[in-house]
Design a protein around this motif. Structure first.
Motif, PDB file in Angstrom:
ATOM      1  N   TYR A 155     101.230   8.138 -20.023  1.00 57.10           N
ATOM      2  CA  TYR A 155     101.438   8.642 -19.209  1.00 57.10           C
ATOM      3  C   TYR A 155     102.317  10.102 -19.293  1.00 57.10           C
ATOM      4  N   TRP A 156     103.870   9.517 -19.779  1.00 57.33           N
ATOM      5  CA  TRP A 156     104.477  10.782 -20.099  1.00 57.33           C
ATOM      6  C   TRP A 156     104.624  11.510 -21.217  1.00 57.33           C
ATOM      7  N   TRP A 157     103.545  11.263 -22.382  1.00 59.22           N
ATOM      8  CA  TRP A 157     103.293  12.150 -22.896  1.00 59.22           C
ATOM      9  C   TRP A 157     102.663  13.206 -22.697  1.00 59.22           C
ATOM     10  N   CYS A 217     115.102  13.649 -13.132  1.00 54.27           N
ATOM     11  CA  CYS A 217     114.659  11.912 -13.266  1.00 54.27           C
ATOM     12  C   CYS A 217     113.602  11.915 -15.132  1.00 54.27           C
ATOM     13  N   CYS A 218     113.834  11.218 -15.542  1.00 49.35           N
ATOM     14  CA  CYS A 218     112.865  11.599 -17.647  1.00 49.35           C
ATOM     15  C   CYS A 218     111.591  11.607 -17.065  1.00 49.35           C
ATOM     16  N   PHE A 219     110.932  12.038 -17.868  1.00 51.77           N
ATOM     17  CA  PHE A 219     109.474  11.567 -18.201  1.00 51.77           C
ATOM     18  C   PHE A 219     109.256  11.651 -17.640  1.00 51.77           C
ATOM     19  N   VAL A 220     109.179   9.964 -17.288  1.00 50.58           N
ATOM     20  CA  VAL A 220     108.628   9.474 -17.424  1.00 50.58           C
ATOM     21  C   VAL A 220     107.700   9.535 -15.476  1.00 50.58           C
ATOM     22  N   ARG A 221     108.433  10.285 -15.011  1.00 53.49           N
ATOM     23  CA  ARG A 221     107.650  10.767 -13.801  1.00 53.49           C
ATOM     24  C   ARG A 221     106.726  11.365 -14.219  1.00 53.49           C
ATOM     25  N   SER A 272     115.777  -2.720 -14.943  1.00 52.00           N
ATOM     26  CA  SER A 272     115.166  -1.765 -15.452  1.00 52.00           C
ATOM     27  C   SER A 272     115.749  -0.274 -14.996  1.00 52.00           C
ATOM     28  N   CYS A 273     115.589   0.201 -15.635  1.00 52.99           N
ATOM     29  CA  CYS A 273     116.048   1.507 -15.787  1.00 52.99           C
ATOM     30  C   CYS A 273     116.221   2.943 -13.980  1.00 52.99           C
ATOM     31  N   ASN A 274     116.515   3.508 -14.025  1.00 55.18           N
ATOM     32  CA  ASN A 274     116.934   3.824 -12.617  1.00 55.18           C
ATOM     33  C   ASN A 274     116.223   5.273 -12.277  1.00 55.18           C
ATOM     34  N   ASP A 275     115.336   5.751 -13.489  1.00 58.84           N
ATOM     35  CA  ASP A 275     113.983   6.154 -13.624  1.00 58.84           C
ATOM     36  C   ASP A 275     113.251   5.839 -13.120  1.00 58.84           C
ATOM     37  N   MET A 276     112.982   4.866 -14.189  1.00 53.81           N
ATOM     38  CA  MET A 276     111.662   4.146 -13.917  1.00 53.81           C
ATOM     39  C   MET A 276     111.981   3.563 -12.660  1.00 53.81           C
ATOM     40  N   ASN A 277     112.566   3.612 -11.646  1.00 54.28           N
ATOM     41  CA  ASN A 277     112.956   2.947 -10.878  1.00 54.28           C
ATOM     42  C   ASN A 277     112.242   3.909  -8.977  1.00 54.28           C
ATOM     43  N   SER A 283     114.350  -4.565 -24.852  1.00 57.40           N
ATOM     44  CA  SER A 283     115.149  -3.283 -25.550  1.00 57.40           C
ATOM     45  C   SER A 283     116.110  -3.183 -24.698  1.00 57.40           C
ATOM     46  N   LEU A 284     115.475  -3.059 -23.653  1.00 57.68           N
ATOM     47  CA  LEU A 284     116.424  -1.922 -22.877  1.00 57.68           C
ATOM     48  C   LEU A 284     117.064  -2.737 -21.979  1.00 57.68           C
ATOM     49  N   ILE A 285     117.245  -4.036 -21.204  1.00 56.61           N
ATOM     50  CA  ILE A 285     117.609  -5.392 -20.618  1.00 56.61           C
ATOM     51  C   ILE A 285     118.511  -5.617 -20.601  1.00 56.61           C
ATOM     52  N   ASN A 311     117.147  11.700 -27.178  1.00 54.69           N
ATOM     53  CA  ASN A 311     117.554  11.518 -26.005  1.00 54.69           C
ATOM     54  C   ASN A 311     116.427  12.212 -25.452  1.00 54.69           C
ATOM     55  N   ILE A 312     116.277  11.728 -23.870  1.00 55.13           N
ATOM     56  CA  ILE A 312     115.046  11.614 -23.494  1.00 55.13           C
ATOM     57  C   ILE A 312     116.354  12.618 -22.250  1.00 55.13           C
ATOM     58  N   PHE A 313     115.559  14.286 -22.257  1.00 51.24           N
ATOM     59  CA  PHE A 313     116.409  14.876 -20.658  1.00 51.24           C
ATOM     60  C   PHE A 313     116.683  14.557 -19.290  1.00 51.24           C
ATOM     61  N   ALA A 314     117.775  14.311 -18.697  1.00 51.04           N
ATOM     62  CA  ALA A 314     118.055  13.402 -17.603  1.00 51.04           C
ATOM     63  C   ALA A 314     117.571  12.168 -17.834  1.00 51.04           C
ATOM     64  N   SER A 315     117.345  11.345 -19.021  1.00 47.77           N
ATOM     65  CA  SER A 315     117.465  10.040 -18.473  1.00 47.77           C
ATOM     66  C   SER A 315     118.954   9.389 -18.044  1.00 47.77           C
ATOM     67  N   SER A 316     118.283   8.058 -16.959  1.00 45.51           N
ATOM     68  CA  SER A 316     119.914   7.690 -16.696  1.00 45.51           C
ATOM     69  C   SER A 316     120.594   6.428 -17.915  1.00 45.51           C
ATOM     70  N   HIS A 317     119.699   6.258 -19.089  1.00 46.27           N
ATOM     71  CA  HIS A 317     120.544   5.377 -20.006  1.00 46.27           C
ATOM     72  C   HIS A 317     120.913   6.078 -21.149  1.00 46.27           C
ATOM     73  N   CYS A 318     120.213   7.518 -21.566  1.00 43.02           N
ATOM     74  CA  CYS A 318     120.219   7.703 -22.370  1.00 43.02           C
ATOM     75  C   CYS A 318     121.696   8.832 -23.019  1.00 43.02           C
TER      76      CYS A 318
HETATM   77  S1  SF4 Z   1     115.425   6.276 -18.636  1.00 45.00           S
HETATM   78 FE1  SF4 Z   1     114.146   5.614 -20.974  1.00 45.00          FE
HETATM   79  S2  SF4 Z   1     113.340   3.558 -20.192  1.00 45.00           S
HETATM   80 FE2  SF4 Z   1     113.710   5.223 -18.244  1.00 45.00          FE
HETATM   81  S3  SF4 Z   1     112.067   5.517 -17.764  1.00 45.00           S
HETATM   82 FE3  SF4 Z   1     112.917   7.045 -18.891  1.00 45.00          FE
HETATM   83  S4  SF4 Z   1     112.437   6.948 -21.234  1.00 45.00           S
HETATM   84 FE4  SF4 Z   1     111.974   4.759 -19.912  1.00 45.00          FE
END
Ligand code: SF4
Lengths: 486, 344
Positions: A130-132, A155-159, A184-189, A398-400, A426-433
């Protein structure tokens, strides 16, 4: 490509990328029988609600406003894919109304859906996708809702998934949410923890961190046929299997059914069928002289592997249709790219879909991706214990693991598909990018002298910043082409 | 459900048979929006930009759940060549129908929605509304239906006489009107608007059920069939009395029926299992009475109708009159929010 249905034939026009209005007009040529034939949840029989073959205009009217600005492939198979994908929200409500259980998967748990599908009338879906929605709807309402619940722009767009969970207007209340913890990434967490606070039924699944066993580099060429394989320490599998058992108890509780290993073996076969088709389509598309299918459709297709957009059988049928279309186009020397298109690998999925349109608008084409869902791309092995296969699948995420291991996935594709450039969105504000992109660039440059462009995808509606991305992509594609010419 | 829903989310849930947070609140605010903006109705009807600005201003004032793009039922007929009379503070009305005698039918030329007369005004207005507020609000465009359009091509009593004396010719007119409606529907859909068919002349206050079945229903059906091909839930508004044709409404193919003078309870029991209902606070009432009375009326209607099995939208029986006091509309909205809740 001709698609036949009983005696009725629909012939695709010459391959092209077309806009919403053109699809609207072209839709008039599609026989009614096709609209009536393509259905989700076929086991529910013919209902007035389970058709999905509709043009972008339909979804535009229901709020996906960005569709009027995008370009789409003009094949029937691609229209099926779009309709199927755009219809997923309604599909989940219909699933609940029909008495099915729906199970949300979040985080890097793309390996779990086969297990969920193995329970009868139980449907997995991916709230992360649903981030789209804010982009497709040109809307900030899901972000605003997430902000109200304490997760803002840092937080990344996944919020957006948090907003959707809170509103329950994009999917119904899941019977269970499976959420990742550990690697698992911080944003998702933070998103998952916020959902947890809303009092939904959740199950935490711990993903172990994957350490490199130290054989990096040695297998670059040897592994060409297994683009998606990751190396990990064997004992991690034991840990994941244990987690799978915990999850199974919870699924048994929620569904009221017993876990059936044979059913899972059957599901794995179907999942492999889907993944195999996706692999083949990508391989055909990335290898062909003219790219037979646009980048945007390739991304939609790649993400079908996560949870089959909540209907595995129909997803397989659509992927088969697409493969036939793509193969036929290649056989006839037709495609949607130019002969000299810049061959680009795209890293990290762009939340803003128009960026993939730009690639082709500017004279590029896709020859590889690393969209952070490697765990759902690789074929599952046929171990007699299906949980072993699933666990192996999960450990290929990919990301673990380390950035080097993720880069390995990219290097293999550069090699195999002769890439001429890399785009990292890059995803704006993402913790890994923020840290990973620099490392990925460095690791790629250790092996290849190849232009790399990276930029931050901007939030919906930020038109000025978006035009800057377009400018940078224009210069980047031009550089590649110039390099080719010289 | 914890979060507040936008009107679009609320409307979306209703259309997939889910109960939203509260009843969708949709008074038919059309030309009244001109009053809110402070422009003339003439300007509202002839400038897409003004119409859009007025709709947006009205929404900002009242916070209803959808925008309504509409100026009057003569729109398509005017694009065919009929002449309308425009006034500063009234809706356009038919002045000179374009087919004076029946032999002229052959001269009718289907209008082009992108170029002819005020059809582009509609499109411009949709475009601006959709761009500005389409993320949170559905943009509903009212499409004058074939029967009503035919009445405005020939003159209303003329066309009613045609239906008796020259039925074949009447059908020819209806056929070309249907094609024109489809072209306009198509153009509006491409811009993101959700069409609502409006057919006031098909009301039982004007024609008999037999005339409805012969001359209105089949063409409405063609339009709903066309929209169903795109998976759109179709909406039909017929003002005045429709009780006599209530059994025929499902045959028009509409999923949402906006009714005016009918008894709501009876309409619910007759249609409510299969059709979503939209209705029906009287426009006269909302114009003439006071906020307290409106509040009571809305409370009792919404309480009676919110459990309509297929769903209910609280609305006005016809468009909100231009000079309706703003506090009456606000009272309508507040009462429907307060009493229309399903949750919280
Ligand atoms: S920061 Fe990356 S891995 Fe984490 S939720 Fe966003 S897109 Fe997914």
């Amino acid at each position: 490509m001709k698609t036949e249905l009983n005696d009725i034939v629909y012939k695709d026009p010459f391959p092209a990328r077309i806009g919403c209005t053109e699809w609207h007009n072209l839709f008039g040529n599609i026989p009614d029988e096709f609209i009536d034939h393509y259905r989700y949840y076929r086991h529910c029989g013919k209902n007035e609600w389970n058709t999905y073959l509709y043009p972008p205009t339909t979804f535009l009217i229901y709020g996906s406003r960005y569709l009027r600005k995008l370009k789409f492939d003009n094949s029937l198979a691609s229209l099926r894919l779009w309709g199927f994908m755009m219809n997923e929200s309604e599909r989940l409500f219909r699933a609940k109304q029909s008495g099915m259980k729906i199970i949300a998967n979040m985080g890097d748990l793309g390996a779990i859906p086969p297990l969920i599908f193995s329970f009868k009338d139980t449907i997995p879906f991916y709230p992360d996708c649903y981030w789209w929605t804010p982009f497709l709807n040109e809307s900030t309402v899901l972000f605003e809702e997430a902000e109200r619940l304490g997760i803002g722009e840092d937080c990344c767009f996944v919020r957006a998934a948090l907003g959707a969970y809170s509103k329950l207007a994009y999917f119904p209340e899941p019977d269970l949410g499976i959420v990742a913890t550990g690697a698992s990434c911080n944003d998702m967490n933070s998103v998952m923890q916020s959902i947890n606070r809303l009092d939904f039924n959740m199950h935490w699944f711990e993903i172990p961190h994957r350490r490199d066993p130290g054989i990096y580099d040695s297998d670059l060429k040897n592994n060409e046929r297994d683009l998606h394989r990751m190396d990990y320490q064997p004992h991690l599998k034991t840990f994941v299997i244990e987690e799978m058992h915990n999850l199974i108890s919870r699924l048994e509780e929620v569904t009221g059914q017993k876990y059936e290993p044979d059913a899972l073996v059957g599901t794995i076969k179907k999942i492999n069928k889907l993944r195999g088709l996706v692999y083949e389509i990508r391989d055909i598309a990335f290898s062909a002289v003219l790219c037979p299918i646009p980048a945007l459709e390739l991304m939609n297709l790649e993400f079908i592997t996560l949870s089959a957009y909540s209907d595995l059988d129909e997803a397989i049928d659509i992927a088969q249709h697409l493969k036939d279309t793509v193969r036929e186009r290649v056989k006839n020397g037709k495609g949607i790219s130019d002969n000299d298109a810049a061959r680009v690998i795209w890293i990290t999925p762009p939340a803003d879909p128009i960026l993939l349109n730009y690639l082709e608008d500017l004279g590029g084409r896709l020859v590889g991706t690393e969209f952070v869902i490697n765990q759902s791309l690789r074929l599952l092995d046929s171990n007699p214990d299906p949980l072993v296969s699933l666990s192996d699948g999960l450990l290929n995420a990919s990301l673990i693991g380390t950035t080097r291991s993720r880069t390995k996935l990219i290097l293999r594709q550069i090699e195999k598909y002769d890439a001429e450039g890399i785009i990292i969105s890059n995803i704006f504000a993402s913790s890994h990018c923020s840290f990973e992109t620099t490392l990925i660039k460095e690791f790629i440059r250790e092996n290849y002298n190849i232009p790399i462009l990276s930029f931050d995808v901007v939030a919906p509606g930020k038109k000025i910043q978006q035009s800057q991305i377009l400018n940078r992509m224009t210069a980047f594609i031009e550089t590649i082409k110039e390099k080719k010419r010289s | 459900m914890n979060g507040r829903l936008t009107p679009r989310e609320r409307f979306g849930l209703l259309l997939i048979d889910e109960e939203p947070d509260r009843v969708v609140t949709y008074p038919l605010i059309t030309s009244h929006a001109a009053k809110v903006l402070g422009c003339t109705v003439r300007d509202y009807c002839t400038s897409g930009n003004k119409m859009a600005k007025a709709q947006i201003a009205a929404w900002k004032k009242y916070g209803h759940d959808a925008l309504s793009i509409f100026t009057g039922v003569g729109l398509i007929a005017e694009a065919f060549g009929s002449e309308l009379h425009f006034a500063d503070y009234d809706i356009p009305i038919l002045l000179n129908p374009c087919i004076r005698n029946i032999e002229e039918i052959g001269d009718l030329k289907k209008p082009d929605p992108y170029n002819d007369c005020r059809l582009p005004v509609y499109l411009e207005s949709i475009d601006i509304c959709f761009e500005t507020l389409g993320d949170i609000l559905p943009v509903i465009v009212f499409i004058p239906s074939p029967f009503t359009t035919a009445g405005h091509l020939r003159g209303i009593s003329e066309f009613l006489m045609d239906s008796i004396r020259h039925p074949e010719e009447a059908h020819m007119i209806l056929k070309i009107c249907t094609e024109a409606c489809i072209d306009l529907i198509d153009a509006c859909m491409k811009l993101g608007a959700h069409p609502m068919l409006v057919d006031p002349l098909a009301s039982s206050s004007v024609i008999s059920p037999m005339t409805f079945n012969k001359f209105a229903k089949p063409y409405l059906r063609q339009l709903t069939d066309y929209m169903h091909r795109f998976d759109l839930d179709t909406m039909l508004h017929i003002c005045g009395e429709t009780e006599e044709i209530i059994d025929d409404i499902p045959c028009t193919g509409t999923e949402l029926f906006s009714f005016d003078k009918n008894d709501p309870g009876q309409t619910k029991s007759e249609l409510g299992n299969n059709t979503r209902l939209i209705g029906n606070i009287s426009p006269e009432e909302i114009l003439m009475s006071d906020p307290a009375t409106i509040s009571n009326k809305v409370r009792s209607l919404v309480t009676q109708m919110k459990d309509t099995p297929k769903g209910f939208i609280i609305s006005t029986g016809c468009v909100v009159p231009i000079n309706t006091p703003e506090e009456n509309i606000s009272a309508f909205i507040d009462a429907s929010h307060m009493h229309g809740k399903y949750r919280y």
